[in-house]
Design a protein around this motif. Structure first.
Motif, PDB file in Angstrom:
ATOM      1  N   TYR A   1       0.833  -1.198   0.000  1.00  0.00           N
ATOM      2  CA  TYR A   1       0.000   0.000   0.000  1.00  0.00           C
ATOM      3  C   TYR A   1       0.870   1.253   0.000  1.00  0.00           C
ATOM      4  N   LYS A   2       1.900   1.267   0.844  1.00  0.00           N
ATOM      5  CA  LYS A   2       2.794   2.428   0.896  1.00  0.00           C
ATOM      6  C   LYS A   2       3.541   2.623  -0.420  1.00  0.00           C
ATOM      7  N   GLU A   3       3.950   1.526  -1.060  1.00  0.00           N
ATOM      8  CA  GLU A   3       4.626   1.631  -2.358  1.00  0.00           C
ATOM      9  C   GLU A   3       3.693   2.214  -3.408  1.00  0.00           C
ATOM     10  N   ARG A   4       2.433   1.801  -3.411  1.00  0.00           N
ATOM     11  CA  ARG A   4       1.467   2.345  -4.374  1.00  0.00           C
ATOM     12  C   ARG A   4       1.224   3.824  -4.124  1.00  0.00           C
ATOM     13  N   GLN A   5       1.139   4.207  -2.855  1.00  0.00           N
ATOM     14  CA  GLN A   5       0.929   5.620  -2.534  1.00  0.00           C
ATOM     15  C   GLN A   5       2.137   6.452  -2.950  1.00  0.00           C
ATOM     16  N   ALA A   6       3.330   5.912  -2.764  1.00  0.00           N
ATOM     17  CA  ALA A   6       4.539   6.630  -3.164  1.00  0.00           C
ATOM     18  C   ALA A   6       4.619   6.746  -4.686  1.00  0.00           C
ATOM     19  N   ALA A   7       4.140   5.731  -5.394  1.00  0.00           N
ATOM     20  CA  ALA A   7       4.162   5.782  -6.859  1.00  0.00           C
ATOM     21  C   ALA A   7       3.158   6.800  -7.386  1.00  0.00           C
ATOM     22  N   LYS A   8       2.054   7.000  -6.694  1.00  0.00           N
ATOM     23  CA  LYS A   8       1.049   7.973  -7.110  1.00  0.00           C
ATOM     24  C   LYS A   8       1.476   9.407  -6.811  1.00  0.00           C
ATOM     25  N   ALA A   9       2.344   9.583  -5.830  1.00  0.00           N
ATOM     26  CA  ALA A   9       2.776  10.928  -5.441  1.00  0.00           C
ATOM     27  C   ALA A   9       3.540  11.566  -6.594  1.00  0.00           C
ATOM     28  N   PRO A  10       3.344  12.876  -6.787  1.00  0.00           N
ATOM     29  CA  PRO A  10       4.068  13.538  -7.877  1.00  0.00           C
ATOM     30  C   PRO A  10       5.571  13.556  -7.599  1.00  0.00           C
ATOM     31  N   VAL A  11       6.312  13.410  -8.681  1.00  0.00           N
ATOM     32  CA  VAL A  11       7.762  13.400  -8.562  1.00  0.00           C
ATOM     33  C   VAL A  11       8.236  14.842  -8.469  1.00  0.00           C
ATOM     34  N   GLU A  12       9.049  15.111  -7.474  1.00  0.00           N
ATOM     35  CA  GLU A  12       9.571  16.459  -7.317  1.00  0.00           C
ATOM     36  C   GLU A  12      10.567  16.746  -8.424  1.00  0.00           C
ATOM     37  N   ALA A  13      10.451  17.934  -8.997  1.00  0.00           N
ATOM     38  CA  ALA A  13      11.361  18.317 -10.075  1.00  0.00           C
ATOM     39  C   ALA A  13      12.685  18.765  -9.463  1.00  0.00           C
ATOM     40  N   THR A  14      13.623  17.875  -9.432  1.00  0.00           N
ATOM     41  CA  THR A  14      14.943  18.208  -8.899  1.00  0.00           C
ATOM     42  C   THR A  14      15.898  18.360 -10.071  1.00  0.00           C
ATOM     43  N   PRO A  15      16.727  19.383 -10.020  1.00  0.00           N
ATOM     44  CA  PRO A  15      17.673  19.553 -11.116  1.00  0.00           C
ATOM     45  C   PRO A  15      18.666  18.401 -11.138  1.00  0.00           C
ATOM     46  N   ALA A  16      19.090  18.069 -12.338  1.00  0.00           N
ATOM     47  CA  ALA A  16      20.043  16.977 -12.480  1.00  0.00           C
ATOM     48  C   ALA A  16      21.361  17.371 -11.842  1.00  0.00           C
ATOM     49  N   GLU A  17      21.943  16.457 -11.149  1.00  0.00           N
ATOM     50  CA  GLU A  17      23.228  16.699 -10.512  1.00  0.00           C
ATOM     51  C   GLU A  17      24.307  16.828 -11.582  1.00  0.00           C
ATOM     52  N   VAL A  18      25.160  17.800 -11.403  1.00  0.00           N
ATOM     53  CA  VAL A  18      26.264  17.990 -12.332  1.00  0.00           C
ATOM     54  C   VAL A  18      27.339  16.980 -11.968  1.00  0.00           C
ATOM     55  N   THR A  19      27.768  16.220 -12.965  1.00  0.00           N
ATOM     56  CA  THR A  19      28.790  15.217 -12.701  1.00  0.00           C
ATOM     57  C   THR A  19      30.150  15.892 -12.614  1.00  0.00           C
ATOM     58  N   GLU A  20      31.083  15.188 -12.074  1.00  0.00           N
ATOM     59  CA  GLU A  20      32.427  15.717 -11.901  1.00  0.00           C
ATOM     60  C   GLU A  20      33.077  16.020 -13.255  1.00  0.00           C
ATOM     61  N   ILE A  21      32.835  15.175 -14.241  1.00  0.00           N
ATOM     62  CA  ILE A  21      33.429  15.367 -15.566  1.00  0.00           C
ATOM     63  C   ILE A  21      32.854  16.622 -16.225  1.00  0.00           C
ATOM     64  N   GLU A  22      31.529  16.826 -16.101  1.00  0.00           N
ATOM     65  CA  GLU A  22      30.924  18.023 -16.670  1.00  0.00           C
ATOM     66  C   GLU A  22      31.464  19.276 -16.003  1.00  0.00           C
ATOM     67  N   LEU A  23      31.620  19.229 -14.702  1.00  0.00           N
ATOM     68  CA  LEU A  23      32.147  20.368 -13.960  1.00  0.00           C
ATOM     69  C   LEU A  23      33.581  20.671 -14.361  1.00  0.00           C
ATOM     70  N   LEU A  24      34.410  19.647 -14.515  1.00  0.00           N
ATOM     71  CA  LEU A  24      35.792  19.863 -14.940  1.00  0.00           C
ATOM     72  C   LEU A  24      35.856  20.406 -16.365  1.00  0.00           C
ATOM     73  N   ALA A  25      34.986  19.934 -17.232  1.00  0.00           N
ATOM     74  CA  ALA A  25      34.956  20.445 -18.602  1.00  0.00           C
ATOM     75  C   ALA A  25      34.554  21.907 -18.620  1.00  0.00           C
TER      76      ALA A  25
END
Length: 146
Positions: free
Chosen positions: A97-121
């Motif tokens: 039940y908790k898994e179904r409720q978590a799946a129904k919850a809207p996904v928070e729009a979090t910015p993609a994490e910048v990887t170390e390689i992208e940051l170095l570039a």
């Protein structure tokens, strides 16, 4: 706070009633099946741990040291049945039940994490632009970092 106390009280009452059901199943069904090899009452199974063990006519130990392994086996069976029923009828459905409720919850729009390689570039490009003296607007658009 009140809801938690009421839930706890209901759980205690249901647990007490459920214990009687499990004890009845063990004594009325499991013990006779196990008793097919001996006594239907597992409490009669014991092991003498001393040289001389004596019981009186009522079955009480008067001399010696007895290990009542039948009682331990009966209590273990009761516990295993209770734990199995609680897991499959209460815990597993609640987790689903908790898994179904978590799946129904809207996904928070979090910015993609910048990887170390992208940051170095990005740092490399900034340093190259600074060294060459080129305008900053010629660099690729910077990603938003949190």
């Amino acid at each position: 706070m009140r809801g938690n106390v009421v839930d706890l009280a209901v759980a205690v009452v249901i647990g007490a009633a459920f214990t009687n059901i499990v004890n009845s199943v063990v004594k009325g069904f499991i013990n006779p099946v196990l008793g097919a090899i001996g006594s239907t009452n597992l409490d009669h199974y014991s092991l003498c741990l001393s040289d001389r063990c004596v019981k009186n006519s009522s079955g009480e130990v008067t001399d010696g040291l007895y290990f009542l392994w039948g009682s331990v086996l009966s209590a273990t069976i009761t516990f295993l049945i209770t734990a199995t029923v609680v897991y499959f009828l209460m815990i597993l459905p609640m987790n689903r039940y908790k898994e179904r409720q978590a799946a129904k919850a809207p996904v928070e729009a979090t910015p993609a994490e910048v990887t170390e390689i992208e940051l170095l570039a990005e740092i490399r490009d900034l340093l190259a632009a600074q060294r060459d003296g080129t305008a900053r607007d010629r660099l690729p658009a910077q990603k938003h970092r949190p």
